[in-house]
Design a protein around this motif. Structure first.
Motif, PDB file in Angstrom:
ATOM      1  N   SER A 213     -51.133  29.924  91.536  1.00  0.00           N
ATOM      2  CA  SER A 213     -51.753  30.146  90.232  1.00  0.00           C
ATOM      3  C   SER A 213     -52.623  28.957  89.833  1.00  0.00           C
ATOM      4  N   THR A 215     -54.612  27.247  86.397  1.00  0.00           N
ATOM      5  CA  THR A 215     -54.672  27.244  84.936  1.00  0.00           C
ATOM      6  C   THR A 215     -56.005  26.677  84.478  1.00  0.00           C
ATOM      7  N   TYR A 217     -58.840  26.613  80.791  1.00  0.00           N
ATOM      8  CA  TYR A 217     -58.853  26.669  79.332  1.00  0.00           C
ATOM      9  C   TYR A 217     -60.243  27.052  78.833  1.00  0.00           C
ATOM     10  N   ASN A 218     -60.274  27.650  77.666  1.00  0.00           N
ATOM     11  CA  ASN A 218     -61.540  27.970  77.018  1.00  0.00           C
ATOM     12  C   ASN A 218     -61.352  27.873  75.508  1.00  0.00           C
ATOM     13  N   GLU A 231     -64.891  34.431  71.762  1.00  0.00           N
ATOM     14  CA  GLU A 231     -64.618  33.557  72.899  1.00  0.00           C
ATOM     15  C   GLU A 231     -65.923  32.923  73.360  1.00  0.00           C
ATOM     16  N   THR A 238     -67.368  34.029  80.859  1.00  0.00           N
ATOM     17  CA  THR A 238     -66.303  33.225  80.282  1.00  0.00           C
ATOM     18  C   THR A 238     -66.287  31.848  80.956  1.00  0.00           C
ATOM     19  N   GLU A 240     -64.615  28.220  82.148  1.00  0.00           N
ATOM     20  CA  GLU A 240     -63.338  27.710  82.620  1.00  0.00           C
ATOM     21  C   GLU A 240     -63.360  26.181  82.537  1.00  0.00           C
ATOM     22  N   LYS A 448     -57.618  28.329  74.276  1.00  0.00           N
ATOM     23  CA  LYS A 448     -56.956  29.449  74.963  1.00  0.00           C
ATOM     24  C   LYS A 448     -56.606  29.009  76.379  1.00  0.00           C
ATOM     25  N   GLU A 449     -55.344  29.147  76.733  1.00  0.00           N
ATOM     26  CA  GLU A 449     -54.887  28.806  78.084  1.00  0.00           C
ATOM     27  C   GLU A 449     -54.805  30.083  78.922  1.00  0.00           C
ATOM     28  N   VAL A 450     -55.336  30.051  80.114  1.00  0.00           N
ATOM     29  CA  VAL A 450     -55.304  31.198  81.017  1.00  0.00           C
ATOM     30  C   VAL A 450     -54.671  30.757  82.334  1.00  0.00           C
ATOM     31  N   THR A 452     -53.964  32.170  86.038  1.00  0.00           N
ATOM     32  CA  THR A 452     -54.311  33.276  86.934  1.00  0.00           C
ATOM     33  C   THR A 452     -53.053  33.878  87.538  1.00  0.00           C
ATOM     34  N   GLN A 453     -53.094  35.174  87.753  1.00  0.00           N
ATOM     35  CA  GLN A 453     -51.933  35.894  88.258  1.00  0.00           C
ATOM     36  C   GLN A 453     -52.256  36.555  89.594  1.00  0.00           C
TER      37      GLN A 453
END
Length: 785
Positions: A213, A215, A217-218, A231, A238, A240, A448-450, A452-453
Motif C-alpha cells: 500500500s 499513502t 495526501y491531498n 478537492e 487529483t 498526490e 485528506k489521507e488516501v 491505496t488498496q
C-alpha cells in the motif's frame, strides 16, 4: 411416411408442435402432430467421444508416455451414459427410419448443428434433411422459419466446425491432463477454459500478495453536503502530495480568499440496462442475492422447466421480435406500462444480435407460490424486462469550482432529476444542494489521507465478468483480442458452462470458496507455477486462435485436414512444454491446510514449511519466505535481505526454515570494517525482525527458561528488514527452463469473418466434464537421500 422434426430439447419440440400442427399428442419421446408431422428431441448432447484407451491402449492413464501426444482424427462416437439417453436414442432412431424427410430444428448455431449430426451419424441414418433456423420462438416466428427451411447441405461447414471443435477440446484436454498428471504425480486436470480461469485466480491472488500500500495526501475544502467535498486538482487530475507538502500548501492557502467561483450543470439520460443473458443474471444474483453462479443456473433452470421464463442458457441480450411482449407485460402485472402506453425501446429488438437463443425474459405465466430463492430470481428477471419499456432516467450532474491563488478546487454531485426506469428499483428524485451552494458555506481547508488498496479477491460475479471479457488478458496481439471480443458467446467458456467450470475447479481442489470470495488453493497455485510461464493452455489466446480457424472451416475456406494439421502442431507444442516439468508437492490441499498425506513425499520447490502461527504453507518468493495465510491476517514473513546490513547478502532456504521453526542457525557476517565473524540468528514472530546473538541460548525462548532459573538475559541486536517492492512466485530456475520452451501462439492471426454462436461448451468433449479425482496415479519416486 412422416416428416420428423428433430429438436434439441423437449420444450422446443412442444413449441414447434403447437405452432405447426396446432394440436399434438404427447407420446413416449416425441409429440405426434396428427397431421403426418412428428416432433422428437434430444436432451442436449446424447453422444460423447469414446475414451482414449478405446482407440489405443497407449492413450490411457497407464499407457506409455513416450507415445504422447496421441493425435487422431474422426474420433468414434458412443451414447452418453446419462440416465434416459439410450431409451430416447432408440425412439429417435425408430422415427428416423419412418421418416420421408427430417427437419433439423435444433438451436441456431454450431452447437445445435453438431448435436443433430452426431445423433444422425450414430443412428446410421441416410434420409434427406432440411434445416430450420430458429431464433424467434413466437408461433409466427416458428412458422416463418419452417417456410424458409434450407437444404441441410447448406450447413455442412457449420457441422464440420462443430465436430472439429469437439475433437480439438477432447484431444487437448486428454493429452495435457493425462501427461501433466502423470508427470507431476498429482490429481489435476487441464483444459482450454478451466486452465486460463485458474490462472486468472492465481494471478489475482499473487497481485494481492505482492501489493504494498502507498499513502498520499491531498487538500480538500469540506462542505455541509453529505459525501461532497471540494478537492484540489491540477490539470483536472487529483494531486498526490506527501503529508509535509500537503500541510505546507494548506498553511499557505488557508488565509487566501476564494475566487473565480463557478457552478455548471449537465443533464444526462440513462438508458435501461440490457435484458439478461445468463452470465449477467448470475452476476447480479451474486451481488444482490449472494447466490453462486451454479445456484443461479439451477434456479433459472427450475423456473424454465416450470415455464415461467424463457431458455436460460443464452448468451444474447436481445430479442428477435416484439410480438406478444405487451401481452406478457399485462399478464405479469405491468399495469403502468399498459396505461402509459409504453413500448419496448427499439434497440432491444435486433435479430442480428440474437445467437442460439433470445434474451432471458418472462414467458407471461404468473407464478403463484414459488420458493423464496426462485421468487427472488424471477423478480430480478421480471423487473429487468419491465425496465426495457420505461422511459430513460434523467440525471443532473452539477460541478462547482473555485480557486485559491492558482490552485483549483472542484466538487461534483449527481442527482436523479426524472426517475424513468429507475422507479422500478426504488430510487427517488433528488434536488442538488451543490447547485445553490455559496462560497461562504465552504469549510476551512483540510488534509485528506488516501491509502491505496489492492484489488479485491474474485467472487462469482467478478470471475464471470473476466471470463466473458477474457480478451483484456491478451495484451500482445490486438487481432486475437478482437476475435475473442466478437465471438457470439465472447471470452472463454459460454453462459451455459462457466458456472460448471467454477464448480469443477472447486471439486478438483484447485480453488476454494470462502464466503463470497473465490481463492486458489495451494494445489492450484502450485499447478500454475509448475506450468511453463507462457504455457498456451493458460492463455485465452487458444480460444481466439481456434475461433479464427473454425470460422474459416464454417466458411469452407479451410479444410478439415488443414485444421487437424494446426491442431496437432499445437498439441505437440503443449507436450514439449510439459516434458521438463518438475514434480508438484504431494500434500493434501483440500482446504489449503498443507497437511501431508501419509506415505507421500513433499517435492515442492515453492513450499518451504508450515507457518508456525496459522499452519498454512510458507512459500519461497524472490525476496522473501511468506505465509499463504495473509488473507486471514497472517503476516509471517522472513525477508531474504534481513541480514544484509550486517554483511550477509541473503538468507538461504535452509536458514529460513530453521528460523521459522524457532531454531538458531549459525551465520557468517561482516563488520562495517569488513571483518568476518559468526553469530546465531533468530526470528522475532511479533515484528518479523531477524535478531543475532553470540550465544544461541540468549534468544527469548532460552531467556524465559533461564529467567526461571534466576539468570538475567543478555542484550541482543535487532536488525530491521527492508520490505521488497514485489514478489515473484515462480522460482528462478523454473523461469529459466520455461524461457527455452516453444509457444503455441501463432505469429499472425488469419483473417476471420464473424463467427456463428459457440453454443454449449465443455472443457473436454461433450456432456459432463470428466472427473479425474479417483484415477489411481503412479507411485511417487523414492525420497532423495
Amino acid at each position: 411416411m412422416a416428416i420428423v422434426y428433430f429438436c434439441e430439447k423437449p420444450s422446443q419440440a412442444q413449441a414447434l408442435a403447437t405452432a405447426l400442427s396446432q394440436k399434438a399428442t404427447k407420446k413416449e419421446g416425441y409429440y405426434d402432430g396428427n397431421d403426418g408431422k412428428l416432433y422428437t428431441y434430444a436432451y442436449g448432447h446424447l453422444t460423447t467421444l469414446v475414451a482414449p484407451e478405446v482407440i489405443h491402449p497407449d492413450f490411457s492413464w497407464k499407457g506409455d508416455l513416450t507415445q504422447f501426444p496421441f493425435l487422431v482424427a474422426d474420433i468414434p462416437l458412443e451414447l452418453s451414459k446419462q440416465k434416459g439417453v439410450a431409451a430416447q436414442f432408440k425412439v429417435i432412431k425408430s422415427l428416423f427410419q419412418q421418416a420421408s424427410r427430417i427437419v433439423v430444428a435444433t438451436d441456431a448455431g454450431r452447437e445445435g448443428e453438431h448435436i443433430f449430426r452426431t445423433v444422425y451419424q450414430l443412428a446410421r441414418c441416410q434420409k434427406p434433411f432440411t434445416r430450420l433456423w430458429l431464433q424467434d420462438m413466437t408461433e409466427s416466428g416458428i412458422r416463418q422459419a419452417d417456410a424458409q427451411a434450407r437444404p441441410g447441405s447448406d450447413y455442412n461447414g457449420l457441422a464440420l466446425a462443430g465436430k472439429l471443435r469437439a475433437e480439438a477440446d477432447w484431444l487437448v484436454g486428454m493429452n495435457a491432463t493425462i501427461f501433466a498428471a502423470r508427470t507431476l504425480q498429482a490429481r489435476i486436470s487441464l483444459g482450454r477454459v478451466q486452465t486460463p480461469t485458474l490462472k486468472m485466480l492465481v494471478q489475482r491472488h499473487l497481485e494481492i500478495l505482492n501489493f504494498h500500500s502507498r499513502t498520499y495526501y491531498n487538500l480538500i475544502a469540506p462542505t455541509t453536503i453529505e459525501k461532497v467535498n471540494f478537492e484540489l486538482q491540477r490539470d483536472k487530475q487529483t494531486v498526490e502530495f506527501t503529508k509535509e507538502e500537503a500541510e505546507a500548501l494548506r498553511d499557505l492557502l488557508q488565509p487566501v480568499p476564494i475566487t473565480n467561483w463557478h457552478i455548471s450543470q449537465q443533464l444526462q439520460q440513462e438508458a435501461p440496462p440490457k435484458l439478461f443473458d445468463l452470465t449477467e443474471l448470475q452476476k447480479i444474483a451474486n451481488k444482490q442475492l449472494n447466490l453462486t453462479a451454479s445456484d443461479t443456473l439451477a434456479i433459472a433452470q427450475n423456473l424454465y422447466e416450470k415455464k415461467f421464463i424463457t431458455y436460460p442458457r443464452t448468451s444474447s441480450q436481445y430479442l428477435a421480435s416484439s410480438e406478444g411482449l405487451l401481452t406478457r407485460v399485462e399478464a405479469l402485472g405491468g399495469n403502468e406500462i399498459i396505461t402509459q402506453g409504453y413500448t419496448i425501446h427499439p434497440f432491444y429488438i435486433n435479430p442480428k444480435k440474437v445467437t442460439d437463443h433470445e434474451a432471458l425474459i418472462p414467458t407471461g405465466k404468473v407464478p403463484n407460490s414459488l420458493p423464496a430463492r426462485e421468487q427472488q430470481v424471477f423478480d430480478l428477471i421480471r423487473t429487468r424486462f419491465f425496465a426495457a419499456f420505461y422511459p430513460y432516467a434523467k440525471k443532473q450532474k452539477v460541478t462547482a469550482q473555485f480557486q485559491k491563488n492558482e490552485e483549483l478546487f472542484i466538487a461534483n454531485q449527481t442527482v436523479i432529476q426524472e426517475l424513468g426506469w429507475l422507479k422500478l428499483y426504488g430510487k427517488t428524485e433528488e434536488v442538488s444542494e451543490l447547485l445553490t451552494y455559496q462560497p461562504e458555506n465552504v469549510q476551512p481547508l483540510a488534509i485528506k489521507e488516501v491509502v491505496t488498496q489492492p484489488k479485491k479477491p474474485y467472487n462469482d460475479s467478478s470471475l464471470l465478468a473476466d471470463m466473458k471479457n477474457a480478451a483484456k488478458f491478451i495484451n500482445d496481439d490486438v487481432t486475437l483480442a478482437k476475435i475473442l471480443k466478437t465471438t457470439d458467446a465472447q471470452g472463454i467458456g459460454t453462459p451455459a458452462t462457466r458456472a460448471a467450470i467454477i464448480e469443477a475447479l472447486i471439486k478438483r481442489e484447485l480453488i476454494m470458496r470462502q464466503g463470497k470470495q473465490l481463492h486458489p488453493t495451494v494445489k492450484g497455485i502450485e499447478l500454475i507455477q509448475a506450468l511453463p510461464e507462457d504455457f498456451a493452455l493458460c492463455s485465452p489466446k487458444m480460444t481466439a486462435v481456434w475461433e479464427t480457424l473454425l470460422a474459416e472451416v464454417e466458411a469452407q475456406t479451410l479444410s478439415a485436414d488443414a485444421f487437424y494439421e494446426q491442431l496437432y502442431e499445437g498439441i505437440r507444442s503443449l507436450i514439449v512444454e510439459l516434458k521438463p516439468l518438475l514434480p508438484l508437492t504431494s500434500t493434501d490441499h483440500s482446504q489449503g491446510s498443507g497437511k501431508q498425506k501419509k506415505g507421500k513425499t513433499d517435492r515442492s520447490n515453492s513450499m518451504l514449511c508450515q507457518c508456525p502461527k496459522c499452519g498454512q504453507p510458507i512459500y519461497e518468493n524472490e525476496k522473501s519466505f511468506s505465509c499463504s495465510g495473509y488473507q486471514s491476517g497472517c503476516k509471517v514473513t522472513i525477508w531474504k535481505n534481513g541480514l544484509e546490513k550486517l554483511g550477509k547478502k541473503t538468507i538461504t532456504k535452509t536458514e529460513a526454515k530453521q528460523l521459522l521453526q524457532m531454531k538458531h542457525p549459525k551465520v557468517k557476517l561482516k563488520s562495517k570494517a569488513g571483518k568476518a565473524y559468526e553469530a546465531y540468528a533468530g526470528w522475532n514472530p511479533e515484528n518479523n525482525w531477524i535478531t543475532i546473538q553470540f550465544d544461541q541460548h540468549a534468544f527469548p525462548q532460552a531467556q524465559q527458561q533461564k529467567q526461571k532459573q534466576g539468570t538475567q538475559p543478555k542484550q541482543h541486536t535487532p536488525v530491521k528488514q527492508t520490505p521488497p517492492t514485489r514478489v515473484v512466485a515462480v522460482p528462478q530456475e523454473q523461469r529459466n527452463l520455461q524461457a527455452e520452451t516453444p509457444s503455441l501462439a501463432p505469429q499472425t492471426a488469419p483473417k476471420v469473418r464473424q463467427a456463428p454462436p459457440l453454443g454449449v461448451e465443455v472443457d473436454f468433449g461433450w456432456g459432463a466434464i470428466p472427473d479425474f479425482s479417483d484415477i489411481p496415479l503412479p507411485p511417487p519416486p523414492p525420497e532423495e537421500e
